[in-house]
Design a protein around this motif. Structure first.
Motif, PDB file in Angstrom:
ATOM      1  N   LYS A  32       0.814  -1.221   0.000  1.00  0.00           N
ATOM      2  CA  LYS A  32       0.000   0.000   0.000  1.00  0.00           C
ATOM      3  C   LYS A  32       0.847   1.271   0.000  1.00  0.00           C
ATOM      4  O   LYS A  32       0.299   2.378   0.005  1.00  0.00           O
ATOM      5  CB  LYS A  32      -0.946  -0.015   1.206  1.00  0.00           C
ATOM      6  N   ASN A  33       2.157   1.089  -0.019  1.00  0.00           N
ATOM      7  CA  ASN A  33       3.051   2.241  -0.089  1.00  0.00           C
ATOM      8  C   ASN A  33       3.156   2.684  -1.552  1.00  0.00           C
ATOM      9  O   ASN A  33       3.592   1.916  -2.410  1.00  0.00           O
ATOM     10  CB  ASN A  33       4.436   1.853   0.433  1.00  0.00           C
ATOM     11  N   PRO A  34       2.767   3.915  -1.867  1.00  0.00           N
ATOM     12  CA  PRO A  34       2.769   4.358  -3.274  1.00  0.00           C
ATOM     13  C   PRO A  34       4.161   4.417  -3.896  1.00  0.00           C
ATOM     14  O   PRO A  34       4.291   4.455  -5.122  1.00  0.00           O
ATOM     15  CB  PRO A  34       2.145   5.764  -3.193  1.00  0.00           C
ATOM     16  N   PHE A  35       5.192   4.414  -3.069  1.00  0.00           N
ATOM     17  CA  PHE A  35       6.556   4.490  -3.578  1.00  0.00           C
ATOM     18  C   PHE A  35       7.199   3.110  -3.744  1.00  0.00           C
ATOM     19  O   PHE A  35       8.353   3.015  -4.168  1.00  0.00           O
ATOM     20  CB  PHE A  35       7.422   5.348  -2.643  1.00  0.00           C
ATOM     21  N   TYR A  36       6.449   2.053  -3.397  1.00  0.00           N
ATOM     22  CA  TYR A  36       7.009   0.707  -3.503  1.00  0.00           C
ATOM     23  C   TYR A  36       6.630   0.071  -4.820  1.00  0.00           C
ATOM     24  O   TYR A  36       5.478   0.114  -5.244  1.00  0.00           O
ATOM     25  CB  TYR A  36       6.536  -0.183  -2.351  1.00  0.00           C
ATOM     26  N   SER A  37       7.612  -0.562  -5.490  1.00  0.00           N
ATOM     27  CA  SER A  37       7.378  -1.286  -6.741  1.00  0.00           C
ATOM     28  C   SER A  37       7.409  -2.778  -6.473  1.00  0.00           C
ATOM     29  O   SER A  37       8.304  -3.280  -5.790  1.00  0.00           O
ATOM     30  CB  SER A  37       8.457  -0.932  -7.777  1.00  0.00           C
ATOM     31  N   CYS A  83      10.897   0.192   3.420  1.00  0.00           N
ATOM     32  CA  CYS A  83       9.797   0.952   4.010  1.00  0.00           C
ATOM     33  C   CYS A  83       9.977   0.953   5.531  1.00  0.00           C
ATOM     34  O   CYS A  83       9.983  -0.115   6.155  1.00  0.00           O
ATOM     35  CB  CYS A  83       8.448   0.335   3.650  1.00  0.00           C
TER      36      CYS A  83
END
Length: 219
Positions: free
Chosen positions: A183-188, A195
């Protein structure tokens, strides 16, 4: 009881997260005179004991520090070459700390990839279709527990053989992964997990598991 480490392996076999939670250390520090009554050799960029055992120092143990200065591979932290330093009689007496060598980052990546392959082999060897693969490996000093999600992500926990509640812990780790990585928008997806909230909540879950065993409802 203790939980030693956590690995997260993506569906391609790449290590995307690793945490050493508790590493039991079997270390021995002794003062030696010249000549050294242990035979040392350079192995995999580490200085290790090749022959001779004494005072809990065993063949395969690595030199971890000299005179209180940490050793990184074949050099001390202040730049001295270990084999050359220990071969010089003028440097004695010398205090040397020995212990089990620490795994390097590259070794952890390699071991994660190897386990991924073993997991696949385990599934193929099953006499029944739809095998879950390896869920647990047991030795006399630790148990390896694995939970694979439907998307192929593997969560691996190494723990004391007597540690209870690992199955619940694995699902808790999956929940933490879903909440704080996915749910982290910066995680791919499939990439290394960096995180802070994932780290914090994972460490808390490990501490709770060690103290309380299985997770209850609402945990």
């Amino acid at each position: 009881m203790a939980i030693f480490s956590v690995y997260v392996v993506n569906k391609a076999g790449g290590l995307i997260y690793q945490l050493d939670h508790y590493a039991p250390r079997s270390e021995t520090e002794k003062t030696f005179s010249f000549p050294l009554d242990l035979v040392l050799k350079l192995h995999d960029e580490r200085v290790v004991v090749a022959f001779g055992q004494r005072d809990s120092i065993r063949v395969g143990h690595a030199v971890l520090s000299i005179n209180g200065i940490d050793v990184n591979g074949k050099y001390t932290a202040d730049g001295k070459e270990v084999m050359e330093y220990l071969g010089n009689p003028t440097n004695y007496p010398v205090s040397i700390r020995f212990g089990r060598p620490r795994l390097s980052s590259n070794e952890k990546l390699m071991l994660a990839s190897m386990f991924h392959s073993l997991f696949a082999i385990g599934s193929q060897l099953s006499p029944e279709l739809g095998s879950s693969g390896i869920e647990m490996l047991e030795t006399d000093t630790f148990k390896l527990h694995c939970f694979q999600t439907l998307t192929g992500i593997k969560f691996v926990v190494l723990a004391d053989p007597r540690q209870a509640g690992i199955e619940s812990l694995l699902r808790k780790i999956y929940e933490i992964y879903s909440d704080f990585a996915l749910k982290n928008p910066f995680y791919s997806l499939e990439m290394p997990i960096r995180c802070e909230l994932f780290d914090q909540n994972l460490k808390l879950a490990l501490e709770v598991a060690e103290k309380a065993g299985p997770f209850g409802p609402g945990s």
